[in-house]
Design an enzyme around this catalytic site. Structure first.
Site, PDB file in Angstrom:
ATOM      1  N   ARG A 154       0.858  -1.184   0.000  1.00 35.11           N
ATOM      2  CA  ARG A 154       0.000   0.000   0.000  1.00 35.11           C
ATOM      3  C   ARG A 154       0.893   1.232   0.000  1.00 35.11           C
ATOM      4  O   ARG A 154       1.700   1.418   0.917  1.00 35.11           O
ATOM      5  CB  ARG A 154      -0.902   0.004   1.242  1.00 35.11           C
ATOM      6  CG  ARG A 154      -1.706   1.276   1.355  1.00 35.11           C
ATOM      7  CD  ARG A 154      -2.648   1.314   2.556  1.00 35.11           C
ATOM      8  NE  ARG A 154      -3.345   2.580   2.526  1.00 35.11           N
ATOM      9  CZ  ARG A 154      -3.363   3.467   3.527  1.00 35.11           C
ATOM     10  NH1 ARG A 154      -2.759   3.218   4.674  1.00 35.11           N
ATOM     11  NH2 ARG A 154      -4.009   4.606   3.386  1.00 35.11           N
TER      12      ARG A 154
ATOM     13  N   HIS B   6      -3.320  10.856   0.279  1.00 32.54           N
ATOM     14  CA  HIS B   6      -2.818  10.706   1.647  1.00 32.54           C
ATOM     15  C   HIS B   6      -2.301  12.082   2.085  1.00 32.54           C
ATOM     16  O   HIS B   6      -1.124  12.263   2.373  1.00 32.54           O
ATOM     17  CB  HIS B   6      -1.745   9.619   1.706  1.00 32.54           C
ATOM     18  CG  HIS B   6      -1.486   9.066   3.081  1.00 32.54           C
ATOM     19  ND1 HIS B   6      -1.531   7.725   3.380  1.00 32.54           N
ATOM     20  CD2 HIS B   6      -1.169   9.678   4.255  1.00 32.54           C
ATOM     21  CE1 HIS B   6      -1.246   7.527   4.665  1.00 32.54           C
ATOM     22  NE2 HIS B   6      -1.017   8.703   5.214  1.00 32.54           N
TER      23      HIS B   6
ATOM     24  N   GLU C 294      -7.768   8.254   5.846  1.00 34.44           N
ATOM     25  CA  GLU C 294      -8.149   8.914   7.098  1.00 34.44           C
ATOM     26  C   GLU C 294      -8.702  10.331   6.925  1.00 34.44           C
ATOM     27  O   GLU C 294      -8.114  11.296   7.427  1.00 34.44           O
ATOM     28  CB  GLU C 294      -6.944   8.963   8.046  1.00 34.44           C
ATOM     29  CG  GLU C 294      -6.372   7.601   8.402  1.00 34.44           C
ATOM     30  CD  GLU C 294      -5.288   7.676   9.482  1.00 34.44           C
ATOM     31  OE1 GLU C 294      -4.864   8.784   9.851  1.00 34.44           O
ATOM     32  OE2 GLU C 294      -4.885   6.609   9.970  1.00 34.44           O
TER      33      GLU C 294
ATOM     34  N   ASN D  53      -7.582   1.764   9.616  1.00 34.77           N
ATOM     35  CA  ASN D  53      -6.283   1.978  10.262  1.00 34.77           C
ATOM     36  C   ASN D  53      -6.512   1.947  11.763  1.00 34.77           C
ATOM     37  O   ASN D  53      -7.348   2.698  12.281  1.00 34.77           O
ATOM     38  CB  ASN D  53      -5.685   3.337   9.885  1.00 34.77           C
ATOM     39  CG  ASN D  53      -5.246   3.398   8.434  1.00 34.77           C
ATOM     40  OD1 ASN D  53      -5.275   2.393   7.719  1.00 34.77           O
ATOM     41  ND2 ASN D  53      -4.831   4.567   7.994  1.00 34.77           N
TER      42      ASN D  53
ATOM     43  N   TYR E 238      -4.714   2.211  15.557  1.00 33.90           N
ATOM     44  CA  TYR E 238      -3.561   2.498  16.425  1.00 33.90           C
ATOM     45  C   TYR E 238      -3.879   2.234  17.898  1.00 33.90           C
ATOM     46  O   TYR E 238      -3.152   1.515  18.560  1.00 33.90           O
ATOM     47  CB  TYR E 238      -3.040   3.931  16.190  1.00 33.90           C
ATOM     48  CG  TYR E 238      -2.298   3.982  14.863  1.00 33.90           C
ATOM     49  CD1 TYR E 238      -0.970   3.605  14.774  1.00 33.90           C
ATOM     50  CD2 TYR E 238      -2.964   4.289  13.683  1.00 33.90           C
ATOM     51  CE1 TYR E 238      -0.299   3.561  13.562  1.00 33.90           C
ATOM     52  CE2 TYR E 238      -2.307   4.253  12.455  1.00 33.90           C
ATOM     53  CZ  TYR E 238      -0.966   3.882  12.397  1.00 33.90           C
ATOM     54  OH  TYR E 238      -0.321   3.826  11.201  1.00 33.90           O
TER      55      TYR E 238
ATOM     56  N   GLU F 105      -3.490  -0.057   7.978  1.00 31.22           N
ATOM     57  CA  GLU F 105      -2.339   0.412   8.760  1.00 31.22           C
ATOM     58  C   GLU F 105      -2.453  -0.107  10.181  1.00 31.22           C
ATOM     59  O   GLU F 105      -3.534  -0.077  10.774  1.00 31.22           O
ATOM     60  CB  GLU F 105      -2.281   1.951   8.879  1.00 31.22           C
ATOM     61  CG  GLU F 105      -1.768   2.664   7.686  1.00 31.22           C
ATOM     62  CD  GLU F 105      -1.728   4.185   7.885  1.00 31.22           C
ATOM     63  OE1 GLU F 105      -1.487   4.650   9.022  1.00 31.22           O
ATOM     64  OE2 GLU F 105      -1.954   4.890   6.899  1.00 31.22           O
TER      65      GLU F 105
HETATM   66  C1  GBH Z   1      -1.662   7.454  10.404  1.00 29.83           C
HETATM   67  O1  GBH Z   1      -2.367   8.364  11.151  1.00 29.83           O
HETATM   68  C2  GBH Z   1      -1.312   8.040   9.081  1.00 29.83           C
HETATM   69  O2  GBH Z   1      -2.145   7.534   8.052  1.00 29.83           O
HETATM   70  C3  GBH Z   1       0.135   7.884   8.691  1.00 29.83           C
HETATM   71  O3  GBH Z   1       0.446   8.745   7.647  1.00 29.83           O
HETATM   72  C4  GBH Z   1       1.000   8.120   9.913  1.00 29.83           C
HETATM   73  O4  GBH Z   1       2.363   8.165   9.604  1.00 29.83           O
HETATM   74  C5  GBH Z   1       0.727   7.012  10.891  1.00 29.83           C
HETATM   75  O5  GBH Z   1      -0.628   6.921  11.158  1.00 29.83           O
HETATM   76  C6  GBH Z   1       1.474   7.168  12.209  1.00 29.83           C
HETATM   77  O6  GBH Z   1       1.092   8.333  12.855  1.00 29.83           O
HETATM   78  O7  GBH Z   1      -3.206  10.437  21.534  1.00 29.83           O
HETATM   79  O8  GBH Z   1      -2.257   8.364  22.206  1.00 29.83           O
HETATM   80  O9  GBH Z   1      -4.595   8.456  21.722  1.00 29.83           O
HETATM   81  C7  GBH Z   1      -2.625   7.960  12.481  1.00 29.83           C
HETATM   82  C8  GBH Z   1      -3.530   8.910  13.222  1.00 29.83           C
HETATM   83  C9  GBH Z   1      -3.904  10.087  15.228  1.00 29.83           C
HETATM   84  C10 GBH Z   1      -3.592   7.720  15.344  1.00 29.83           C
HETATM   85  C11 GBH Z   1      -3.553  10.203  16.674  1.00 29.83           C
HETATM   86  C12 GBH Z   1      -3.306   7.827  16.827  1.00 29.83           C
HETATM   87  C13 GBH Z   1      -3.850   9.304  18.812  1.00 29.83           C
HETATM   88  C14 GBH Z   1      -2.906   8.578  19.731  1.00 29.83           C
HETATM   89  N1  GBH Z   1      -3.280   8.928  14.632  1.00 29.83           N
HETATM   90  N2  GBH Z   1      -3.909   8.996  17.383  1.00 29.83           N
HETATM   91  S1  GBH Z   1      -3.262   8.984  21.422  1.00 29.83           S
END
Ligand code: GBH
Length: 421
Positions: free
Chosen positions: A69, A113, A158, A276, A278, A337
């Site tokens: 991707r 993106h 996103e 995605n 996280y 992701e």
């Molecule tokens: C992605 O965004 C993007 O698509 C990518 O480009 C980027 O490099 C990658 O992730 C890594 O950042 O405050 O501890 O709760 C991720 C968007 C927004 C996910 C903030 C995690 C909060 C963490 N992120 N979010 S926290």
């Protein structure tokens, strides 16, 4: 075939910002302004993937992924965001796609993106409805050139994060701090998505996805949790999957920019939902009257070098929750992701992170969720937006500025994992 891959994005890895007639994007403008990114870092050179892509394809081939991707830089292909196409820009992606196909790696390009052509921002960017139509024209252009070899596409990455960080809070490009006045950015991105789906279908696309950044909401207060879920998850999933917007009354706003017929376009059938993941978000009662919730932050879990909580089971919770909410309206899911920031070469913490999340993915499948792909963010350490080069998400370490690539322990672990699939 389940897609096993890694993910990257154009501005974060390519560099060559002023080469071969590439136009300026909002990230060039933003990162070059003082004080916008940590230590003033920019993507001018980044991983120099624009020149070193053969080496990066060799790394992926050795890793054993069957999919990749990546994103296309709109201003490299169409410098002004409308009008003439830049042949050298399209040539670059043409070579990259050929290289992937030769190695048996399925290309899964994302059309947007976050690197909007600056010329479109000068006309209002995603606040301007016209940008949706420009996006569809651009989608048609690339599908016409690459569609004979590329059958799978992701329209947007996103749209929530782009709206909130870029237009509501101003911490990402284009740097506007409009708070709730940024909401039209959600609708115009989604309209652009829907129009692009039409353009991709016309070019014979077989697998069309949108990638939303989704979070399980851990609500300490039900009404606040619901309000947060509406803004972060449902504002982007509901119109695409159900053809309707969630109720925004908790915010005291209405989406006045929605016109007759828009939701039919936005809800064009998809072949998959890109997700995605996280971490979850813990939400409590609002403390002032600007927003109907407060982000409490998650405590009691380990954190990555970025400070983000590590909650592998949140991936299972998210996927099962999507299935419960959308039922048969949920298409197959692709985790487009998932990853973490750790600097060490011997990154056992990333191995544990990936191992835990892959176990959670299996558990979601066992609970009936149709998951068809998983992409590690990221192949390489890269330009981490406002954090510059300070966060390292790569399976492969990159030395800046020499660009020297060194696979981490997690790369070898993922390679062994893939060999067993
Ligand atoms: C992605 O965004 C993007 O698509 C990518 O480009 C980027 O490099 C990658 O992730 C890594 O950042 O405050 O501890 O709760 C991720 C968007 C927004 C996910 C903030 C995690 C909060 C963490 N992120 N979010 S926290």
């Amino acid at each position: 075939m389940f897609l096993w891959g890694t993910a990257t994005a154009a501005y974060q890895i390519e560099g060559a910002a002023d080469e071969d007639s590439r136009g300026a994007s909002i990230w060039d403008t933003f990162a070059r302004q003082p004080g916008r990114t940590r230590d003033g870092h920019t993507g001018d050179v980044a991983c120099d993937h624009y020149h070193r892509w053969p080496e990066d394809l060799a790394l992926m081939s050795d890793l054993g992924v069957n999919a990749y991707r990546f994103s296309l830089s709109w201003p490299r292909i169409q410098p002004e965001g409308s009008g003439p196409v830049n042949p050298k820009g399209l040539d670059f992606y043409d070579r990259l796609v050929d290289g992937l196909c030769e190695r048996g790696i399925t290309p899964l390009p994302t059309l947007f993106h976050w690197d909007l052509p600056q010329a479109l921002e000068d006309g209002g960017g995603w606040l301007n409805r016209d940008t949706s139509h420009r996006f569809a024209d651009y989608a048609a252009t690339v599908a016409e050139r690459l569609g004979d070899r590329v059958s799978g596409w992701i329209t947007l990455n996103e749209p929530f994060v782009h709206m909130v960080f870029g237009y509501a809070m101003g911490v990402h490009a284009p740097g506007h701090a409009l708070m709730l006045d940024a909401l039209p950015v959600a609708h115009h991105q989604l309209l652009g998505h829907g129009l692009a789906v039409g353009a991709l279908r016309a070019a014979g696309a077989e697998r069309v996805l949108i990638t939303n950044n989704c979070t399980p909401v851990w609500a300490e207060d039900a009404a606040a949790g619901d309000a947060y879920d509406i803004l972060h998850n449902r504002l982007f999933n509901d119109p695409v999957l159900l053809g309707s917007y969630p109720d925004l009354s908790a915010y005291g706003v209405t989406l006045d920019c929605v016109r007759e017929g828009d939701l039919e376009i936005i809800s064009a059938p998809l072949d998959g939902l890109g997700v995605n993941y996280y971490n979850p978000t813990r939400i409590g009662t609002p403390t002032d009257d600007s927003l109907p919730w407060t982000d409490l932050g998650i405590t009691g879990y380990p954190t990555t070098a970025f400070g983000w909580p590590v909650v592998p089971d949140g991936l299972r919770e998210l996927l099962v929750g999507l299935r419960a909410r959308y039922g048969d309206a949920l298409p197959p899911v692709y985790v487009t992701e998932n990853g973490c920031s750790y600097p060490e070469l011997d990154d056992q913490a990333r191995v544990d992170f990936l191992d835990g999340h892959l176990t959670a993915l299996r558990a979601a499948q066992d609970e009936g969720v149709d998951v068809r792909g998983y992409f590690v963010w990221s192949l390489l350490d890269n330009f981490e937006w406002a954090e510059g080069y300070h966060q390292r998400f790569g399976l492969v370490h990159v030395d800046f500025p020499t660009g020297r690539r060194t696979p981490r322990a997690s790369y070898h672990w993922y390679k062994d994992f893939l060999a067993r699939q």
